[in-house]
Each structure stands twice: as C-alpha cells, then as structure tokens.
Design an enzyme around this catalytic site. Sequence first.
Site: not given
Ligand SMILES: [Zn+2]
Length: 458
Positions: A97, A99, A130, A161-162
Amino acid sequence: MAGVNTNDTVVDLEQLRERVRSLMPKVVEDLKDLTRIPSVSLGSFDQTQVARSAEAVAELFAAEGMDVKVVAEGGRPAVIAHKSGPAGAPRVLMYAHHDVQPPGADADWDTPPFEPTERAGRLYGRGAADDKAGVMAHLAAVRAWGDDLPCDVTLFIEGEEEIASDSLPALLEKYADELRSDALVLADSANWAVGTPALTTTLRGTVRAVVTVRTLKHSVHSGMFGGAAPDALTTMCRLMAELHDAEGNVAVPGLDASEDTEIEYDADQLRSDAGMLPGTQLIGTGPLTSRLWLKPSITVIGIDAPGVDVASNTLTASARAKLSLRVAPSQDPQAAFDALKKHLEDAAPWGAEVNVELDELGAGFSADANGPVYEEARAAFADAWQNEPVDVGIGGSIPFVSLFAEMMPDAALLVTGVEDPDTRAHGANESLHLGEFEKVCLAETVLLQRIARRLGSE
Ligand SMILES: [Zn+2]
C-alpha cells in the site's frame, strides 16, 4: 545448502544477488522520492497527496514497461500494473500500500517525517518501511528480471490500508479477473529479527462487544440503600472479573486456543516492548507467542460510568463497558461472540440484567502454510538470508488479508514484510533496515523464478 533444490539454482542465485545489489542504489532513491510524498489517507489530511503518490507509483511501474492504471471505487486511488511472463507462466499478484499513517508530532521525530534520511544503515521517514518499501520490493523484483520475467506479475498497490481498506472489496470484485493468481505476495508484515526472515501464517480475528448492566430502575442514595441494593458499576466490575481466571487466562468456555508455536518471545524483551511496570506480572499461561498469536485475549477498552470528579454518593442504576476480544486465528468470530455473550449472561452477578451487543466483527486468518508455493517461498528466503525463515503470527488483524483469502481461496497466500522489530511502523522515527531490505528484494526476485519452475513444471 538450505533451501536450494535444483543444481543450477546456486549459480543463478549468485547472479541474481549481484543483479539486485547493483539495483539497490536506484531502488532506495526511488523509495526516498515516494517517502517525500505525505500520502496520509486519513480524511483530515490533504488527499491530493494520496493521489500524487498513486501517480508516482504508476510512473515507476510504467517505466518498467508495465501496463498501468490508477483505479478507485469510491475510496482512495489504488494502482494496478501488469507485466506478462512467458506463455503459460504462473500468475503472481503482489500487494503493498502507498498510503501512510499520520506522522504525529514533528517534535517526536529526530529528522522530519517526510524528508527521508539515512542514518547508521537505516532509512528514516513516515512510510519508508510501511509500506512504500513493500511497493519498492515488488518493483525491484520486476526490475531485476527486466524482459525475462519468469511469471505473469500483477502489482496491486492499495491507497487506504491505513484507514481499514473500506473500498478494497469493491476493487477486488471489479478487477477480479485480472487480479486472480496462483500465488499472492502480501508485503505488509514484519520479519522476526534482523537476519531472520519470517512468513506470517496466522492473524487473530477480532470482536468488539458492548455490555450493559442494569440493577435499579433509577439511581438512589448510597447512604439509604447501599448495603442492600447492588449498584450497576460494582456489579459490572464483578462481571468483568469473570472474563479471566486468577492466572489471567481467558475464562470464557467455547473460545478456541492453541499453543502450537515454533518460536518464543523473550519474556524480558516482551516486558520492555510493552512498557510493563517493574512489578506488573505477565498474564496467561503457555508460550508467550501462543498467548499473543493463537489464544484469545479480552480487554475492557471503555466504561461508561459517572466520572470521578463528578461522582456523588449514589448507587448507579446502569453501566456500560466495551470489550475487545481477539479470537484464535481459525475460529469464526461470530461463534466467539456467541460464546462471550452466553458466558456473561450466565455469570450475571446478583441477578442483574446483563445485555451483550455486537459492535464489530473481523475474521482472522490461518494459512495452510504447506504446499509448493510455501516451500518455494521458504527456499527463496533461505537463499536471500542464508538463514531459514520462521513462521510467525500477528496478534492483531489485517483486514485485507482475509479479503484476499476469501476472494482467491485456491491461491497460495504469502504474508511477507519489510519490517524488523526496530521499524516502529505507525510511530515516530519509523525506519527501514537497508541491509534487510536488500534481502527482501532479492527474496522476491528469487521467488518469481522458483514459482515459475515449480508451478510451470507440475
Ligand atoms: Zn502497512
């Protein structure tokens, strides 16, 4: 040598190792460029940055000769890119991801969160690990193969995702045909230690429930009725005490639990990581990794009751508590909720009215971590690290993993990651270990060849 199962792999492996090593400076530069874009998906942040980041990812993929599109289904933009392998090659879907989490207070960072900075072999910045490093690991594998990609590769880079992947089901449904694959590499988890790679094979499910306790029709004076009529808050405390036994094990019948782990978490390390006070005891029994990954846990996360500063000498008529239940990976979360509800209703102290309502459910994940793709993944990790990987669990949930598992029940699902125990994803001073990152990139490169050989020849 561990993990090498064909005669020619050793030669190829050294060539691939050199090829990936030579690519790393540019891969890290591109990672820095992505990290400079503050693509925080939380709604209170500037969402044009998330769009910018999707475009930047799309440009990087297009430059490798991939067919690329930026897509959205009512949520943040995702990127889908495809490049074909030889005719009949297996299909591999790689997820990450683009974001990121909000950076938090600038003062907590040693260097600004969106100015990626290298220090002592680590790259610091929000998203440097991340999960923009996940994006770049996939891209590095595509780059390393150039026009000789051994598999059909589709990259799916999510943009929310976050914030819990709300539009992911719609995206997976709409693009189902082009995403369907023989193997999925979901790069958003962590390795066990620097030098020890890991496959994440279990995630606990989650249940949130709201418990209401009523003992009186209305509140009354504690001096007049205390001692004979029970108040709801004290009654709630007795009820909450029924959730655990004296050792701190969850005491709800009907909840699954297992102690089947292959590695152990050092107790002192856990105490330190969790910030436990010197006198506070660890709770539960069995290996710590089983307590964190394979057994249920229950936490009281909120209570509605009169606040301390406004409390008076009154028997409270009703009280509410919100509970967070983490469920063993393979247990149906609805069944876990039903067990919790029955236990609390049966345990109602002093004949109180106890009402338990469901707030939220999330499925766990338990991989059948066997079969050809898992074998090749473990071998690719061993090739890259020169050390055998371990299977790990995560005590929390990653919503997208169960979504992919539901959508592609026949695909082998590999949950991998770029993080190490010092990464501090979501915290201040998030960072990526660059030496480990090179191994992640190499492992993905090797994995594509191994999957092609294994599934192509079956
Ligand atoms: Zn992540």
